[in-house]
Design a protein around this motif. Structure first.
Motif, PDB file in Angstrom:
ATOM      1  N   SER A 195     -19.450   0.212  -3.968  1.00  0.00           N
ATOM      2  CA  SER A 195     -18.079  -0.065  -4.334  1.00  0.00           C
ATOM      3  C   SER A 195     -18.210  -1.152  -5.820  1.00  0.00           C
ATOM      4  O   SER A 195     -19.228  -1.788  -5.973  1.00  0.00           O
ATOM      5  CB  SER A 195     -16.901  -0.727  -3.954  1.00  0.00           C
ATOM      6  OG  SER A 195     -17.186  -1.861  -3.223  1.00  0.00           O
TER       7      SER A 195
ATOM      8  N   GLY B 157       0.825  -1.160  -0.095  1.00  0.00           N
ATOM      9  CA  GLY B 157      -0.002  -0.004   0.114  1.00  0.00           C
ATOM     10  C   GLY B 157       0.872   1.388   0.047  1.00  0.00           C
ATOM     11  O   GLY B 157       2.073   1.112  -0.230  1.00  0.00           O
TER      12      GLY B 157
ATOM     13  N   ASN C  61      -9.161   3.142  -3.892  1.00  0.00           N
ATOM     14  CA  ASN C  61      -9.675   2.010  -3.226  1.00  0.00           C
ATOM     15  C   ASN C  61     -11.151   1.977  -2.822  1.00  0.00           C
ATOM     16  O   ASN C  61     -11.988   0.986  -2.916  1.00  0.00           O
ATOM     17  CB  ASN C  61      -9.190   2.201  -1.815  1.00  0.00           C
ATOM     18  CG  ASN C  61      -9.454   0.950  -0.873  1.00  0.00           C
ATOM     19  OD1 ASN C  61      -9.330  -0.344  -1.265  1.00  0.00           O
ATOM     20  ND2 ASN C  61      -9.933   1.540   0.201  1.00  0.00           N
TER      21      ASN C  61
ATOM     22  N   PHE D 221      -3.747  -1.019  -8.236  1.00  0.00           N
ATOM     23  CA  PHE D 221      -4.723  -2.018  -8.371  1.00  0.00           C
ATOM     24  C   PHE D 221      -4.270  -3.211  -9.320  1.00  0.00           C
ATOM     25  O   PHE D 221      -5.230  -3.953  -9.662  1.00  0.00           O
ATOM     26  CB  PHE D 221      -6.013  -1.838  -8.298  1.00  0.00           C
ATOM     27  CG  PHE D 221      -6.775  -1.022  -7.179  1.00  0.00           C
ATOM     28  CD1 PHE D 221      -7.128  -1.721  -6.269  1.00  0.00           C
ATOM     29  CD2 PHE D 221      -6.485   0.190  -6.608  1.00  0.00           C
ATOM     30  CE1 PHE D 221      -7.721  -1.464  -5.023  1.00  0.00           C
ATOM     31  CE2 PHE D 221      -6.728   0.946  -5.612  1.00  0.00           C
ATOM     32  CZ  PHE D 221      -7.291   0.152  -4.650  1.00  0.00           C
TER      33      PHE D 221
ATOM     34  N   SER E 220     -12.385  -4.002   0.709  1.00  0.00           N
ATOM     35  CA  SER E 220     -10.787  -3.644   0.446  1.00  0.00           C
ATOM     36  C   SER E 220     -10.350  -2.313   1.619  1.00  0.00           C
ATOM     37  O   SER E 220     -11.304  -1.573   1.609  1.00  0.00           O
ATOM     38  CB  SER E 220     -10.316  -3.256  -0.866  1.00  0.00           C
ATOM     39  OG  SER E 220     -11.125  -2.210  -1.281  1.00  0.00           O
ATOM     40  N   GLY E 221      -9.072  -2.419   1.817  1.00  0.00           N
ATOM     41  CA  GLY E 221      -8.698  -1.317   2.437  1.00  0.00           C
ATOM     42  C   GLY E 221      -7.197  -1.464   3.088  1.00  0.00           C
ATOM     43  O   GLY E 221      -6.661  -2.488   2.617  1.00  0.00           O
ATOM     44  N   GLN E 222      -6.542  -0.293   3.884  1.00  0.00           N
ATOM     45  CA  GLN E 222      -5.289  -0.278   4.104  1.00  0.00           C
ATOM     46  C   GLN E 222      -5.167  -0.799   5.510  1.00  0.00           C
ATOM     47  O   GLN E 222      -5.980  -0.507   6.369  1.00  0.00           O
ATOM     48  CB  GLN E 222      -4.535   1.076   3.725  1.00  0.00           C
ATOM     49  CG  GLN E 222      -4.308   1.198   2.329  1.00  0.00           C
ATOM     50  CD  GLN E 222      -3.105   1.949   2.151  1.00  0.00           C
ATOM     51  OE1 GLN E 222      -2.019   1.658   1.437  1.00  0.00           O
ATOM     52  NE2 GLN E 222      -2.950   3.217   3.071  1.00  0.00           N
TER      53      GLN E 222
ATOM     54  N   VAL F 219      -7.570  -7.373   0.373  1.00  0.00           N
ATOM     55  CA  VAL F 219      -8.796  -7.530  -0.522  1.00  0.00           C
ATOM     56  C   VAL F 219      -9.251  -8.700   0.446  1.00  0.00           C
ATOM     57  O   VAL F 219      -8.801  -9.818   0.292  1.00  0.00           O
ATOM     58  CB  VAL F 219      -8.632  -7.415  -1.605  1.00  0.00           C
ATOM     59  CG1 VAL F 219      -9.857  -7.917  -2.569  1.00  0.00           C
ATOM     60  CG2 VAL F 219      -7.992  -6.269  -2.420  1.00  0.00           C
TER      61      VAL F 219
ATOM     62  N   GLY G 256     -13.938  -0.239  -1.211  1.00  0.00           N
ATOM     63  CA  GLY G 256     -13.841   0.317   0.033  1.00  0.00           C
ATOM     64  C   GLY G 256     -15.005   0.575   0.736  1.00  0.00           C
ATOM     65  O   GLY G 256     -15.167   1.082   1.950  1.00  0.00           O
TER      66      GLY G 256
ATOM     67  N   PHE H  50      -5.161   7.291  -4.080  1.00  0.00           N
ATOM     68  CA  PHE H  50      -5.147   5.996  -3.860  1.00  0.00           C
ATOM     69  C   PHE H  50      -6.362   5.634  -2.849  1.00  0.00           C
ATOM     70  O   PHE H  50      -7.182   4.656  -2.994  1.00  0.00           O
ATOM     71  CB  PHE H  50      -3.896   5.443  -3.182  1.00  0.00           C
ATOM     72  CG  PHE H  50      -4.094   4.069  -2.705  1.00  0.00           C
ATOM     73  CD1 PHE H  50      -4.230   2.874  -3.533  1.00  0.00           C
ATOM     74  CD2 PHE H  50      -4.114   3.943  -1.078  1.00  0.00           C
ATOM     75  CE1 PHE H  50      -4.312   1.726  -2.953  1.00  0.00           C
ATOM     76  CE2 PHE H  50      -4.155   2.666  -0.558  1.00  0.00           C
ATOM     77  CZ  PHE H  50      -4.275   1.540  -1.458  1.00  0.00           C
ATOM     78  N   GLN H  51      -6.764   6.436  -2.079  1.00  0.00           N
ATOM     79  CA  GLN H  51      -7.789   6.226  -1.045  1.00  0.00           C
ATOM     80  C   GLN H  51      -9.126   6.409  -1.854  1.00  0.00           C
ATOM     81  O   GLN H  51     -10.122   5.328  -1.701  1.00  0.00           O
ATOM     82  CB  GLN H  51      -7.849   7.570   0.158  1.00  0.00           C
ATOM     83  CG  GLN H  51      -8.881   7.252   1.092  1.00  0.00           C
ATOM     84  CD  GLN H  51      -9.323   8.473   2.033  1.00  0.00           C
ATOM     85  OE1 GLN H  51      -8.167   9.302   1.990  1.00  0.00           O
ATOM     86  NE2 GLN H  51     -10.006   8.508   2.935  1.00  0.00           N
TER      87      GLN H  51
ATOM     88  N   LEU I 239      -2.231  -3.251   1.398  1.00  0.00           N
ATOM     89  CA  LEU I 239      -3.618  -3.337   0.863  1.00  0.00           C
ATOM     90  C   LEU I 239      -4.088  -4.490   1.137  1.00  0.00           C
ATOM     91  O   LEU I 239      -3.666  -5.723   0.618  1.00  0.00           O
ATOM     92  CB  LEU I 239      -3.567  -2.706  -0.354  1.00  0.00           C
ATOM     93  CG  LEU I 239      -4.991  -2.813  -1.347  1.00  0.00           C
ATOM     94  CD1 LEU I 239      -5.930  -2.101  -0.654  1.00  0.00           C
ATOM     95  CD2 LEU I 239      -4.858  -2.557  -2.782  1.00  0.00           C
TER      96      LEU I 239
END
Length: 463
Positions: free
Chosen positions: A311, A287, A302, A436, A329-331, A342, A307, A298-299, A340
């Motif tokens: 989505s 990430g 996502n 991604f 999905s997220g950090q 998923v 996210g 990027f946020q 990152l």
């Protein structure tokens, strides 16, 4: 007006208000949110190395305390005995001190409407406390006593050891725990960050003397940070903390967790869980840290991918295909950066199909960039969720502490909405194409290999 009475003169119903002769009224566009109403933060570092942050937020007559002590395991690899000992330390630190037993601690905290809890992970030992603002001095007195004089009574440690072992045994039987451990090993190998939960067998080997030795070694002020947010005067709060914790000492600075290795792209690993009727899909890639100039784009990218509920990935695998109840999905932030994640859980008979659709949606982020409408929807969600996430004193205290640990302050939060407003569709598309791309990912699939294995192997990229 009752349900049967005639309408008052000039009164219009909600439906009438919302319509015009030409049809329904259009909703006004949302205004731009350029900053977050956040308090100023006072900060100082005591001679013993304890960093203190204090901020006044007067919405409620409460004070929130968040203490974070770096508590990494010694050495470059995970140590099961250390992980087990620190878990037991967190469970039994509030059990008593040289001058207070557990009942006395509970009664003293209750007298000022306070609660206190201790937790641990591979990076931090964390103590959180909440109390009435005028009870902050007493809460800090109890906290200081626990940090400097916790005794870990033998009977309490042995009792909690049995309870902790039972809870861990139950947790380790859960598929999500199995998937998490497999993913952490895949990402980080034997780095200490992967040692999130000890085994029940390792916990059973920890005695009271070992816990007391760990306290002396790990519960030290050098490198720790204590954050206070509430209806209080920041300068007075800092002075109160200094009065209670200025004498806290340690033989060395707290151990900070080293940066884990970067996530290496590669095949997914199939982890056999016999008899499982579900599979856990866990994909991961490197990430971005908050300081990276691409972070905001990027946020948003996502969010478009997976996210939030609207989505692309969620629309595909839940709303369209019905493969899962949820996909996200997220950090996760780690020392030196972020990873990152998923993840989704699906029935065994659609495991391969769900993986195929996940790869398809990742590829679509590259081939079909996020549209202006998708970016705008994600932008509004990001700004709104940021404001909601900082609404409580405890959330603000935790966030300020986490940001301070990586050298960021309250101004980073204040400016966040403006950065979200200003990021362009082209910047989001560039971040989506770069970050991604399916070739960047690796991960695990946990399930019954006899059932899901043949189709997964036929898809390729699963070993």
């Amino acid at each position: 007006m009752t349900a049967t009475s005639p309408a008052r003169a000039g009164h219009r119903s909600a439906e009438e208000i919302g319509r015009t002769p030409a049809g329904p009224r259009s909703l006004p566009e949302l205004g731009r949110t350029r900053d977050v109403p956040l308090p100023d933060v006072r900060a100082t570092t005591l001679d013993n190395g304890l960093r203190i942050l204090a901020a006044r937020r007067a919405g409620a007559p409460m004070a929130e305390v968040a203490l974070r002590i770096p508590a990494a395991a010694p050495g470059a690899t995970g140590d099961p005995a250390y992980t087990a000992g620190m878990e037991l330390l967190a469970e039994t630190m509030p059990a008593g001190t040289a001058s207070r037993d557990r009942v006395g601690i509970d009664d003293e905290l209750a007298a000022v409407g306070a609660e206190l809890g201790v937790g641990v992970d591979p990076e931090w030992l964390q103590v959180g406390a909440s109390s009435l603002s005028d009870g902050l001095p007493r809460t800090l007195a109890v906290l200081a006593d626990l940090l400097t004089a916790a005794t870990y009574p033998d009977a309490e440690v042995l009792r909690e050891r049995d309870r902790l072992g039972e809870r861990i045994a139950v947790a380790r039987s859960q598929p999500r725990t199995v998937a998490r451990e497999a993913l952490q090993r895949k990402r980080f190998g034997d780095h200490p960050i992967a040692s999130e939960m000890p085994t029940a067998e390792a916990v059973a080997q920890i005695g009271p003397d070992r816990v007391r030795a760990l306290h002396a070694d790990a519960v030290v002020p050098g490198g720790a940070r204590l954050t206070i947010v509430g209806d209080l005067d920041p300068d007075a709060a800092i002075e109160t903390v200094a009065g209670h914790l200025g004498g806290w000492t340690g033989g060395h600075a707290a151990r900070e967790l080293s940066a884990p290795p970067a996530v290496e792209p590669g095949d997914l690993e199939l982890v056999h869980r016999p008899g499982s009727v579900q599979s856990q899909l866990r994909l991961t890639a490197q990430g971005l840290s908050r300081e990276d100039p691409r972070y905001t784009a990027f946020q948003i990218a996502n969010l478009v991918f997976g996210g939030y509920f609207s989505s692309r990935w969620m629309e595909n695998v839940r709303e369209d295909k019905g493969y899962t109840y949820g996909a996200h999905s997220g950090q996760e932030f780690v020392p030196g950066g972020a990873v990152l994640s998923v993840d989704t859980d699906v029935a065994s008979d659609v495991t391969a199909a769900a993986l195929l659709e996940t790869r398809y949606e990742l590829g679509r982020m590259v081939a079909v960039p996020p549209t202006e409408q998708e970016v705008e929807s994600a932008r509004r969600y990001a700004i709104g969720s940021l404001l909601i996430s900082l609404d409580s004193q405890s959330a603000l205290a935790s966030t300020l502490s986490a940001l301070d640990a990586v050298g960021l302050g309250v101004d980073w939060l204040r400016e966040r909405p403006e950065r979200l407003e200003e990021v362009t569709v082209d910047e989001v598309a560039a971040a989506a194409a770069e970050l991604f791309a399916p070739a960047r990912f690796t991960g695990v699939v946990v399930g019954d290999a006899d059932v899901v294995g043949p189709r997964l192997r036929a898809l390729g990229g699963v070993s």
